[in-house]
Design a protein around this motif. Structure first.
Motif, PDB file in Angstrom:
ATOM      1  N   THR A 349       1.031  -1.078   0.081  1.00  6.95           N
ATOM      2  CA  THR A 349       0.146   0.014   0.039  1.00  6.95           C
ATOM      3  C   THR A 349       0.889   1.264   0.010  1.00  6.95           C
ATOM      4  O   THR A 349       2.019   1.062   0.283  1.00  6.95           O
ATOM      5  N   CYS A 350       0.246   2.549  -0.401  1.00  5.97           N
ATOM      6  CA  CYS A 350       1.004   3.570  -0.231  1.00  5.97           C
ATOM      7  C   CYS A 350       1.579   3.758   1.184  1.00  5.97           C
ATOM      8  O   CYS A 350       2.686   4.430   1.345  1.00  5.97           O
ATOM      9  N   ALA A 351       0.872   3.343   2.411  1.00  5.22           N
ATOM     10  CA  ALA A 351       1.439   3.397   3.684  1.00  5.22           C
ATOM     11  C   ALA A 351       2.452   2.543   4.121  1.00  5.22           C
ATOM     12  O   ALA A 351       3.253   3.129   4.596  1.00  5.22           O
ATOM     13  N   ASP A 352       2.497   1.478   3.335  1.00  6.65           N
ATOM     14  CA  ASP A 352       3.707   0.650   3.410  1.00  6.65           C
ATOM     15  C   ASP A 352       4.766   1.119   2.756  1.00  6.65           C
ATOM     16  O   ASP A 352       6.084   1.156   3.288  1.00  6.65           O
ATOM     17  N   ALA A 353       4.683   1.691   1.483  1.00  6.03           N
ATOM     18  CA  ALA A 353       5.798   2.437   0.886  1.00  6.03           C
ATOM     19  C   ALA A 353       6.305   3.645   1.667  1.00  6.03           C
ATOM     20  O   ALA A 353       7.289   3.851   1.851  1.00  6.03           O
ATOM     21  N   GLU A 354       5.341   4.404   2.155  1.00  8.50           N
ATOM     22  CA  GLU A 354       5.884   5.560   3.054  1.00  8.50           C
ATOM     23  C   GLU A 354       6.795   5.233   4.124  1.00  8.50           C
ATOM     24  O   GLU A 354       7.994   5.923   4.365  1.00  8.50           O
ATOM     25  N   ARG A 355       6.356   4.134   4.713  1.00 10.70           N
ATOM     26  CA  ARG A 355       7.156   3.352   5.986  1.00 10.70           C
ATOM     27  C   ARG A 355       8.437   3.150   5.519  1.00 10.70           C
ATOM     28  O   ARG A 355       9.607   3.239   6.121  1.00 10.70           O
ATOM     29  N   LEU A 356       8.595   2.530   4.372  1.00  8.45           N
ATOM     30  CA  LEU A 356       9.802   1.895   3.830  1.00  8.45           C
ATOM     31  C   LEU A 356      10.785   3.035   3.632  1.00  8.45           C
ATOM     32  O   LEU A 356      11.938   2.904   3.683  1.00  8.45           O
ATOM     33  N   VAL A 357      10.083   4.027   2.761  1.00 11.50           N
ATOM     34  CA  VAL A 357      11.147   5.279   2.421  1.00 11.50           C
ATOM     35  C   VAL A 357      11.527   5.789   3.638  1.00 11.50           C
ATOM     36  O   VAL A 357      13.057   6.385   3.914  1.00 11.50           O
ATOM     37  N   ALA A 358      10.808   6.257   4.648  1.00  7.66           N
ATOM     38  CA  ALA A 358      11.290   6.871   5.835  1.00  7.66           C
ATOM     39  C   ALA A 358      12.430   5.964   6.590  1.00  7.66           C
ATOM     40  O   ALA A 358      13.266   6.683   7.007  1.00  7.66           O
ATOM     41  N   ALA A 359      12.088   4.741   6.588  1.00  7.58           N
ATOM     42  CA  ALA A 359      13.147   3.834   7.309  1.00  7.58           C
ATOM     43  C   ALA A 359      14.575   3.962   6.437  1.00  7.58           C
ATOM     44  O   ALA A 359      15.545   4.057   7.294  1.00  7.58           O
ATOM     45  N   VAL A 360      14.420   3.726   5.386  1.00 10.43           N
ATOM     46  CA  VAL A 360      16.085   3.589   4.555  1.00 10.43           C
ATOM     47  C   VAL A 360      16.338   5.124   4.573  1.00 10.43           C
ATOM     48  O   VAL A 360      17.611   5.150   4.560  1.00 10.43           O
ATOM     49  N   ALA A 361      15.574   6.169   4.331  1.00 14.48           N
ATOM     50  CA  ALA A 361      16.173   7.301   4.051  1.00 14.48           C
ATOM     51  C   ALA A 361      16.645   8.031   5.457  1.00 14.48           C
ATOM     52  O   ALA A 361      17.752   8.582   5.479  1.00 14.48           O
ATOM     53  N   ARG A 362      16.098   7.667   6.657  1.00 16.21           N
ATOM     54  CA  ARG A 362      16.735   8.418   7.772  1.00 16.21           C
ATOM     55  C   ARG A 362      16.417   7.502   9.090  1.00 16.21           C
ATOM     56  O   ARG A 362      17.540   7.219  10.001  1.00 16.21           O
ATOM     57  N   ASP A 363      15.245   6.851   9.265  1.00 14.69           N
ATOM     58  CA  ASP A 363      15.148   6.232  10.185  1.00 14.69           C
ATOM     59  C   ASP A 363      15.883   5.031  10.813  1.00 14.69           C
ATOM     60  O   ASP A 363      16.439   5.036  12.012  1.00 14.69           O
ATOM     61  N   ASN A 364      16.353   4.266   9.857  1.00 18.36           N
ATOM     62  CA  ASN A 364      17.319   3.275  10.178  1.00 18.36           C
ATOM     63  C   ASN A 364      18.524   3.542  10.697  1.00 18.36           C
ATOM     64  O   ASN A 364      19.482   3.079  11.296  1.00 18.36           O
ATOM     65  N   ALA A 365      18.959   4.450   9.857  1.00 14.97           N
ATOM     66  CA  ALA A 365      20.375   5.304  10.177  1.00 14.97           C
ATOM     67  C   ALA A 365      20.310   6.040  11.538  1.00 14.97           C
ATOM     68  O   ALA A 365      21.170   6.153  12.380  1.00 14.97           O
ATOM     69  N   LEU A 366      19.291   6.752  11.982  1.00 18.47           N
ATOM     70  CA  LEU A 366      19.102   7.357  13.519  1.00 18.47           C
ATOM     71  C   LEU A 366      19.078   6.287  14.298  1.00 18.47           C
ATOM     72  O   LEU A 366      19.834   6.385  15.455  1.00 18.47           O
ATOM     73  N   ARG A 367      18.713   4.901  14.111  1.00 16.81           N
ATOM     74  CA  ARG A 367      18.640   3.896  15.057  1.00 16.81           C
ATOM     75  C   ARG A 367      20.105   3.319  15.297  1.00 16.81           C
ATOM     76  O   ARG A 367      20.597   3.114  16.321  1.00 16.81           O
ATOM     77  N   THR A 368      20.688   3.319  14.242  1.00 11.99           N
ATOM     78  CA  THR A 368      22.176   2.523  13.899  1.00 11.99           C
ATOM     79  C   THR A 368      23.241   3.615  14.484  1.00 11.99           C
ATOM     80  O   THR A 368      23.938   3.032  15.207  1.00 11.99           O
ATOM     81  N   TYR A 369      22.948   4.846  14.240  1.00 15.43           N
ATOM     82  CA  TYR A 369      24.070   5.974  14.409  1.00 15.43           C
ATOM     83  C   TYR A 369      23.251   6.911  15.567  1.00 15.43           C
ATOM     84  O   TYR A 369      22.803   7.854  15.180  1.00 15.43           O
ATOM     85  N   SER A 370      23.275   6.431  16.771  1.00 16.04           N
ATOM     86  CA  SER A 370      22.468   7.052  17.765  1.00 16.04           C
ATOM     87  C   SER A 370      23.072   8.455  17.935  1.00 16.04           C
ATOM     88  O   SER A 370      22.077   9.381  18.490  1.00 16.04           O
ATOM     89  N   ARG A 371      24.182   8.649  17.967  1.00 14.68           N
ATOM     90  CA  ARG A 371      24.764   9.913  18.222  1.00 14.68           C
ATOM     91  C   ARG A 371      24.557  11.152  17.194  1.00 14.68           C
ATOM     92  O   ARG A 371      24.606  12.399  17.313  1.00 14.68           O
ATOM     93  N   VAL A 372      23.838  10.664  15.936  1.00 15.63           N
ATOM     94  CA  VAL A 372      23.657  11.531  14.869  1.00 15.63           C
ATOM     95  C   VAL A 372      22.419  12.227  15.352  1.00 15.63           C
ATOM     96  O   VAL A 372      22.562  13.831  15.090  1.00 15.63           O
ATOM     97  N   SER A 373      21.630  11.769  16.264  1.00 14.20           N
ATOM     98  CA  SER A 373      20.233  12.623  16.599  1.00 14.20           C
ATOM     99  C   SER A 373      20.534  13.330  18.019  1.00 14.20           C
ATOM    100  O   SER A 373      19.855  14.112  18.597  1.00 14.20           O
ATOM    101  N   GLU A 374      21.902  13.388  18.399  1.00 15.37           N
ATOM    102  CA  GLU A 374      22.167  14.136  19.717  1.00 15.37           C
ATOM    103  C   GLU A 374      22.091  15.553  19.643  1.00 15.37           C
ATOM    104  O   GLU A 374      22.648  16.052  18.513  1.00 15.37           O
TER     105      GLU A 374
END
Length: 374
Positions: A349-374
């Protein structure tokens, strides 16, 4: 390109600085390839990357799409390296750049200049081998080296967002599941010191990577590993990430996230490793600008098996800001086209696609590199 990816702000989890001089055609083409020697009758513009530069970078510099190489370089020279770099980096839509400054055979911008040019924030990734070689030049013995290196890595880690190893270039990715004994390490370091030069001893490299795991766990930093293709100093069959299986099995409870960079042509193997090991994150950064219009196929193959929560974006831009820009532009274009096709085919769905984009674009990196958001 779907709106899902077109407006996504990106975190580039792995890149380098850009050159600080204006480039003639020979110097520019040298940075369009992983080859270290020029081939006089083979223009590097005649490649998927060269086509991508002429098609998608030219308009950013105020030129028509598909302009010829000479006209492109004339315009670039007229703007000057700083203005051309600023236009391309700012057009990438990246808010945070995670910069490995440990490899600079030519003069490159440092972190402050990257941030100034791009209008974003630059964060440091510490390259283990660079630190080890610097410490080795000052150490008087193998025992002193090991102790001093651990101290120096702790100091460097305090101001970084991640660590990185290029073990793939220094003997390959068949890393040991456990670090060597102190006696074995001392003998190996002694052999290295006797010969001199850069660090290539597989036992010392294996120990260094395990030290990176331990320091990363202490500081909450991920460990990046170069995998897949690179320049001709690499032996590609030694850079297959599947060689890391025993190492990954042994480190799954270490508390460290292991980031597999680049991966092509082994991106399916990397996807499998992310599938079976919960502490593994993958990207296809370097491949995207180099394969150009074919990058959609590479992204689709990565997503066949990799959990969407284990995929990050990177450009691995080095030297030319065109690479940073194309890494982002082609990622947006090709992932958007892929998701449009999946939505049309009722795969998601479009909602699924939105979550995928958000994850790969930023969210996964913010979780992996916790200091980036500090």
């Amino acid at each position: 390109m779907t709106d899902l990816t077109g407006e996504a702000a990106l975190i580039d989890q792995h890149c380098h600085g850009v050159v600080t001089t204006d480039l003639d055609r020979l110097a520019f083409e040298a940075l369009l390839t992983e080859a270290t020697r020029a081939t006089p009758d083979r223009s590097r513009f005649d490649s998927m990357l060269g086509l991508a530069v002429r098609r998608w970078c030219a308009p950013v510099l105020g030129l028509p799409a598909h302009v010829g190489p000479d006209e492109y370089l004339e315009r670039r020279a007229a703007l000057g390296w700083w203005e051309a770099s600023a236009r391309l980096l700012r057009a990438a839509g990246v808010t945070d750049w995670l910069v490995d400054a440990g490899f600079a055979p030519v003069a490159l911008t440092g972190l402050p200049e990257v941030a100034d040019l791009a209008g974003g924030t630059a964060h440091e990734i510490v390259r283990l081998e660079t630190v080890a070689e610097r410490v080795a030049g000052l150490a008087g013995s193998a025992e002193e080296f090991a102790a001093d290196l651990e101290t120096e890595l702790h100091r460097a880690a305090a101001g970084a967002v991640g660590l990185k190893s290029v073990a793939a270039y220094r003997g390959g990715l068949d890393l040991p599941a456990r670090p060597p004994s102190a006696a074995a390490l001392s003998a190996a370091v002694g052999r290295w010191f006797a010969v001199g030069g850069r660090l290539t001893d597989p036992l010392v490299v294996g120990w260094l990577v395990h030290l990176g795991v331990r320091v990363g766990a202490e500081f909450g930093l991920p460990l990046q590993l170069h995998t897949g293709f690179g320049d001709d100093d690499l032996r590609l069959h030694h850079a297959d990430p599947s060689l890391l299986t025993d190492f990954l099995a042994a480190t799954r409870d270490s508390g460290v996230t292991v980031v597999l960079l680049h991966c092509w042509p082994f991106h399916r193997q990397a996807a499998y490793l992310a599938h079976v090991f919960g502490h593994v994150v993958v990207d296809v950064g370097l491949a995207v600008p180099h394969v150009g219009a074919r990058s959609g196929a590479v992204l689709a193959e990565l997503l066949e098996l990799a959990p969407f929560g284990a995929v990050c974006f990177s450009s691995d831009g080095y030297g030319l800001p065109e690479l940073h820009y194309l890494g982002a532009w082609l990622w947006r274009r090709e992932l958007g086209r892929l998701l449009d096709a999946w939505i049309a085919d009722d795969v998601l769905t479009c909602a699924d696609a939105e979550r995928l984009v958000a994850a790969v674009a930023r969210d996964n990196a913010l979780r992996t590199y916790s200091r980036v958001s500090e």
